[in-house]
Design an enzyme around this catalytic site. Structure first.
Site, PDB file in Angstrom:
ATOM      1  N   ASP A  93      18.189  22.787  -6.701  1.00  0.00           N
ATOM      2  CA  ASP A  93      18.779  21.619  -6.055  1.00  0.00           C
ATOM      3  C   ASP A  93      17.656  20.903  -5.298  1.00  0.00           C
ATOM      4  OD1 ASP A  93      18.266  23.006  -3.808  1.00  0.00           O
ATOM      5  OD2 ASP A  93      20.332  23.155  -3.119  1.00  0.00           O
ATOM      6  N   SER A  94      17.948  19.713  -4.785  1.00  0.00           N
ATOM      7  CA  SER A  94      16.873  18.895  -4.218  1.00  0.00           C
ATOM      8  C   SER A  94      16.586  19.222  -2.764  1.00  0.00           C
ATOM      9  CB  SER A  94      17.259  17.428  -4.315  1.00  0.00           C
ATOM     10  OG  SER A  94      18.388  17.197  -3.478  1.00  0.00           O
ATOM     11  N   GLY A  95      17.447  20.014  -2.146  1.00  0.00           N
ATOM     12  CA  GLY A  95      17.284  20.276  -0.718  1.00  0.00           C
ATOM     13  C   GLY A  95      18.084  19.312   0.143  1.00  0.00           C
ATOM     14  N   GLY A  96      18.652  18.280  -0.470  1.00  0.00           N
ATOM     15  CA  GLY A  96      19.415  17.288   0.286  1.00  0.00           C
ATOM     16  C   GLY A  96      20.551  17.925   1.070  1.00  0.00           C
ATOM     17  N   PHE A  97      21.332  18.738   0.373  1.00  0.00           N
ATOM     18  CA  PHE A  97      22.496  19.349   1.017  1.00  0.00           C
ATOM     19  C   PHE A  97      22.088  20.189   2.225  1.00  0.00           C
ATOM     20  CE2 PHE A  97      25.713  22.688   1.489  1.00  0.00           C
ATOM     21  CZ  PHE A  97      26.848  21.900   1.626  1.00  0.00           C
ATOM     22  N   ASP A 147      19.654  13.319  -2.504  1.00  0.00           N
ATOM     23  CA  ASP A 147      20.792  12.474  -2.133  1.00  0.00           C
ATOM     24  C   ASP A 147      21.145  12.662  -0.672  1.00  0.00           C
ATOM     25  OD1 ASP A 147      21.597  15.103  -2.551  1.00  0.00           O
ATOM     26  OD2 ASP A 147      23.635  14.542  -3.059  1.00  0.00           O
ATOM     27  N   GLN A 188      27.731  10.216  -5.324  1.00  0.00           N
ATOM     28  CA  GLN A 188      28.336  10.419  -4.012  1.00  0.00           C
ATOM     29  C   GLN A 188      29.515   9.456  -3.875  1.00  0.00           C
ATOM     30  OE1 GLN A 188      27.892  12.651  -1.680  1.00  0.00           O
ATOM     31  NE2 GLN A 188      26.060  13.723  -2.397  1.00  0.00           N
ATOM     32  N   GLY A 215      29.075  15.869  -2.876  1.00  0.00           N
ATOM     33  CA  GLY A 215      29.923  15.428  -1.769  1.00  0.00           C
ATOM     34  C   GLY A 215      31.362  15.881  -1.873  1.00  0.00           C
ATOM     35  N   ASP A 265      28.451  25.880  -9.662  1.00  0.00           N
ATOM     36  CA  ASP A 265      27.667  26.898  -8.958  1.00  0.00           C
ATOM     37  C   ASP A 265      28.349  27.152  -7.630  1.00  0.00           C
ATOM     38  OD1 ASP A 265      26.495  24.343  -7.574  1.00  0.00           O
ATOM     39  OD2 ASP A 265      25.880  26.032  -6.340  1.00  0.00           O
ATOM     40  N   CYS A 303      38.218  45.526 -16.208  1.00  0.00           N
ATOM     41  CA  CYS A 303      36.889  44.934 -16.033  1.00  0.00           C
ATOM     42  C   CYS A 303      35.833  45.828 -16.691  1.00  0.00           C
ATOM     43  CB  CYS A 303      36.579  44.748 -14.553  1.00  0.00           C
ATOM     44  SG  CYS A 303      34.955  43.994 -14.271  1.00  0.00           S
ATOM     45  N   CYS A 305      32.510  45.576 -16.150  1.00  0.00           N
ATOM     46  CA  CYS A 305      31.233  45.553 -15.426  1.00  0.00           C
ATOM     47  C   CYS A 305      30.794  46.992 -15.109  1.00  0.00           C
ATOM     48  CB  CYS A 305      31.338  44.710 -14.159  1.00  0.00           C
ATOM     49  SG  CYS A 305      31.989  45.562 -12.715  1.00  0.00           S
ATOM     50  N   CYS A 308      32.860  48.758 -12.297  1.00  0.00           N
ATOM     51  CA  CYS A 308      34.205  49.213 -12.663  1.00  0.00           C
ATOM     52  C   CYS A 308      34.162  50.340 -13.688  1.00  0.00           C
ATOM     53  CB  CYS A 308      35.046  48.050 -13.177  1.00  0.00           C
ATOM     54  SG  CYS A 308      35.433  46.879 -11.856  1.00  0.00           S
ATOM     55  N   HIS A 334      30.172  43.248  -9.588  1.00  0.00           N
ATOM     56  CA  HIS A 334      31.551  42.986 -10.038  1.00  0.00           C
ATOM     57  C   HIS A 334      31.920  41.508  -9.879  1.00  0.00           C
ATOM     58  CE1 HIS A 334      35.833  43.237 -10.742  1.00  0.00           C
ATOM     59  NE2 HIS A 334      35.957  42.490  -9.649  1.00  0.00           N
TER      60      HIS A 334
HETATM   61 ZN   LIG Z   1      34.183  45.043 -12.377  1.00  0.00          ZN
END
Ligand SMILES: [Zn+2]
Length: 393
Positions: A93-97, A147, A188, A215, A265, A303, A305, A308, A334
């Site tokens: 990301d650009s760092g804006g946030f 932004d 935005q 935003g 994300d 699950c 994973c 689990c 998990h």
């Molecule tokens: Zn799991």
């Protein structure tokens, strides 16, 4: 090799679509959930564990890596992929946030933002050109325009911030030189249809290879998030990926995909995991609770994973209570697996025309948690108080 995106199959009943983003470090099937690796690490997990989970894209954070260890150091060590031992695609990301969320923000001007490091209080300046330069040094496959992030409910601030964000987007495009990186634009405009339309119109006229919808998911009521997507997404080109930043609750992924979002994300699965909260198909549970003290079942029977397959809820609870590091790792495995696998199932359902059925089936069992919304509202209140104090308008 440059960046390309292709829609493989649009859903016939809604705006969902399955596609693929191709990058210099591999293909990214979409829709996709990308875990957040703020400090060039998805907290507690190794790259091999992420590969086993099925992660195809990791997010890293420009603001944090610029401050520590520094973009020049990472560049000299061969770039971010080599530095963190991850050979798959990365997005920065650009760092804006982060800069706009900082305590003690100093000054926003047409040129950029002067801010203080949260680590040592030192002063730094981010301009569109500077954040592109840093992101080029880091070398991610997808990078983001710089932004201005405004309170999504404040019309006057959004109107101003939007125009600046647009001028900054043009400057980012001019500053960007690496052809092996895709620079995405960020829309935005808060929750205001007129501003969102303006933002979509302007940014698509610049012709970015992908568009993030910024935003949102920062404190506005959820219906407003979805209304804003309903207005915004149809204004974006169908042949470019659409990225909804900061969204990762299971129920929200369905809402986003249904409206045509390709990429998500969120730090939620990793953050929750470290607090003992894990996803199940019926909703979230907290493994710290006494009711799991003698529970020999895994977090979720179905699950697949590592956690689990091997461990009981009782054992995971014990690790949390004893403050053992392994507990944080196992819970994170998990949670990241849960969301990655959920979005993989969503993608498959688009390909075989069963997306609406999967959505119905999943949501008939899954009970969302209200405190995510509370957190968002708290975050918004903090941001509002700060922007008033500092007169950032
Ligand atoms: Zn799991």
């Amino acid at each position: 090799m440059g960046f390309t995106f292709e829609v493989e199959k649009p859903d016939e009943t809604c705006s969902a679509r399955a596609g693929v983003m191709r990058t210099a470090h591999g293909d990214i099937p979409t829709p996709l959930f990308a875990p957040v690796g703020t400090q060039a690490t998805v907290k507690t997990l190794t790259p091999d564990e992420l590969i086993e989970i099925g992660t195809t894209l990791i997010l890293a954070n420009t603001y944090h890596l610029y401050l520590r260890p520094g973009a020049d150091i990472i560049a000299r060590l061969g770039g971010l992929h080599q530095f963190m031992g991850w050979s798959g695609p990365i997005l920065t990301d650009s760092g804006g946030f982060q800069v706009f969320s900082l305590e003690g923000l100093r000054r926003v001007s047409e040129e950029g933002v002067l801010f203080r490091s949260h680590i040592d209080g030192s002063e730094h300046f981010f301009s569109p050109e500077k954040t592109i330069e840093i992101q080029e040094k880091l070398g991610a496959d997808i990078i983001m325009a710089f932004d201005e992030c405004a309170d999504p409910m404040d019309y006057d601030y959004n109107k101003l911030a939007l125009e600046r964000t647009h001028r900054w987007a043009e400057r980012c495009l001019r500053a960007h030189t690496r052809t092996d990186q895709a620079l995405f634009g960020i829309l935005q405009g808060g929750i205001f249809p007129e501003l969102r339309r303006k933002s979509a119109e302007f940014l698509t006229s610049l012709g970015f290879p992908g568009y993030a919808i910024g935003g949102l998911s920062v404190g506005e009521p959820k219906e407003k998030t979805w209304e804003t997507l309903d207005i915004t997404v149809p204004l974006l080109p169908t042949d470019a990926p659409r990225y909804l930043m900061g969204v990762g609750a299971p129920e929200d992924l369905f809402e986003g995909v249904e409206r045509g979002i390709d990429l998500f994300d969120c730090a939620l699965p990793t953050r929750l995991a470290r607090n003992g909260a894990v996803f199940t198909s019926r909703g979230r549970i907290n493994l710290r609770k006494a009711e799991f003290a003698e529970d020999s079942a895994p977090i979720e029977e179905v699950c697949e994973c590592y956690t689990c397959r091997r461990f009981s809820r009782a054992y995971l609870r014990h690790l949390l209570k004893a403050r053992e590091i392994l507990g944080l790792r196992l819970n994170t495995i998990h949670n990241v697996h849960f969301l990655t696998n959920l979005v993989r199932r969503i993608r498959e359902s688009i390909l075989d025309d069963s997306f609406s059925a999967l959505k119905r089936e999943f949501l008939s069992q899954y009970v969302p948690v209200a405190d995510d919304t509370e957190q968002r509202i708290k975050g918004l209140a903090r941001r509002r108080a700060r922007s008033k104090q500092e007169g950032t308008r």
